[in-house]
Scaffold this active site. Structure first.
Site, short mmCIF file in Angstrom:
data_model
loop_
_atom_site.label_atom_id
_atom_site.label_comp_id
_atom_site.label_asym_id
_atom_site.label_seq_id
_atom_site.Cartn_x
_atom_site.Cartn_y
_atom_site.Cartn_z
CG ASP A 28 -13.30 -4.82 -2.12
OD1 ASP A 28 -12.44 -4.59 -1.25
OD2 ASP A 28 -13.82 -3.92 -2.81
N GLY A 29 -14.00 -5.84 0.85
CA GLY A 29 -14.87 -5.28 1.88
C GLY A 29 -14.52 -5.67 3.30
CG ASN A 30 -11.99 -8.99 4.07
OD1 ASN A 30 -13.11 -9.47 3.94
ND2 ASN A 30 -10.90 -9.57 3.59
NE ARG A 41 -7.61 -1.78 6.47
CZ ARG A 41 -8.39 -1.61 5.40
NH1 ARG A 41 -9.45 -0.83 5.47
NH2 ARG A 41 -8.12 -2.24 4.26
CG HIS A 45 -7.79 -8.54 6.37
ND1 HIS A 45 -8.19 -8.37 5.06
CD2 HIS A 45 -7.16 -7.38 6.71
CE1 HIS A 45 -7.82 -7.17 4.62
NE2 HIS A 45 -7.20 -6.56 5.61
CG ASN A 76 -3.81 -5.92 -1.63
OD1 ASN A 76 -4.38 -7.00 -1.81
ND2 ASN A 76 -4.42 -4.76 -1.83
CD1 TRP A 77 3.17 -6.54 -2.72
CD2 TRP A 77 3.73 -7.11 -0.63
NE1 TRP A 77 3.39 -7.90 -2.70
CE2 TRP A 77 3.74 -8.27 -1.44
CE3 TRP A 77 4.05 -7.22 0.72
CZ2 TRP A 77 4.06 -9.52 -0.93
CZ3 TRP A 77 4.37 -8.48 1.23
CH2 TRP A 77 4.37 -9.60 0.41
CB SER A 204 -9.50 -4.17 -8.39
OG SER A 204 -10.33 -3.15 -7.89
#
Length: 248
Positions: A28-30, A41, A45, A76-77, A204
């Site tokens: 997490d955190g990208n 963003r 990734h 995430n979609w 999550s």
């Protein structure tokens, strides 16, 4: 000139003869990493993918048996189509490189999740990596892709319900092991340690069934900045804990 020089923090000692057997990581955190640098963003990734490569290789080097990473969730979609597309392109790039290098690295790969929404090309690449690595020994890297803990449990329960109806089996006979055997992780030991970078303190929807007695380690470090030293901190913290599994 100061009278005393502040010494650098000492890296925690890790007992490499007593490693957890299975470590899982919520990568997490990208996005926040990229935003802090004024980058899209997608750049976060890409940086996160390189961190994954580094950590996965290192886990193999130190003799870890299993590494499971949360790469793309069922939720995430909902992200912007451009971001989802970029993640899938990174996955394709990684798998192509993995297939090219697997005989050298001999890292076993598996996928947890429903792969049917992926493109035929990506599904085929996933199958190729699984087939190539099937005979390898040593570290197994499990990539959670289109994965959700609740969805995984629901699928297992549906299978057992259909089996009971079809075979006349008494639902009261269903055991915890029956459910475990029908999860994506069937045959893989539950994670001993789950690491979540980025400062968020929640699970999550990750490995909900398997994490019943896992130890957690949270850190504010964003995933692209996660390093071998950060992994050492997590393992050292784990090694100081007493796991009682509900006992005394």
């Amino acid at each position: 000139m100061p009278l005393f020089r502040k010494s650098a923090p000492q890296e925690p000692e890790v007992d490499f003869t007593a490693l957890p057997r299975h470590i899982a990581i919520i990568m997490d955190g990208n996005g926040r990493w990229a935003k802090r640098r004024g980058l899209p963003r997608t750049a976060g990734h890409a940086a996160g993918a390189e961190t994954f490569r580094t950590i996965a290789t290192y886990c193999k080097e130190i003799g870890l048996d299993y590494l499971t990473v949360y790469a793309f969730s069922t939720e995430n979609w909902k992200r912007p189509a451009e971001e989802v597309s970029a993640i899938m392109k990174l996955l394709k790039k990684y798998l192509l490189e993995a297939i090219d290098q697997m005989e050298r690295d001999r890292v076993k790969m598996a996928f947890f999740g429903d792969l049917t929404p992926l493109t035929p090309e990506l599904r085929e690449l996933c199958e190729q990596t699984k087939e190539i690595s099937r005979h390898y020994e040593g570290c197994q890297v499990n990539i959670c892709l289109n994965y959700g803990g609740r969805d995984e449990i629901t699928r297992a329960v549906r299978f057992l319900a259909e089996q009971c109806a079809r075979e006349g089996r008494d639902p009261a006979s269903i055991t915890e092991q029956d459910i475990s055997d029908r999860l994506y992780s069937a045959g893989v030991p539950d994670p001993d340690l789950i690491i979540r970078p980025s400062g968020e303190i929640r699970t999550s929807n990750f490995l909900l069934w398997q994490s019943a007695y896992s130890e957690y380690y949270f850190t504010d470090v964003l995933w692209p900045d996660f390093s071998k030293e950060e992994l050492h901190k997590a393992i050292a913290s784990y090694q100081k804990r007493s796991r009682r599994f509900g006992g005394v």
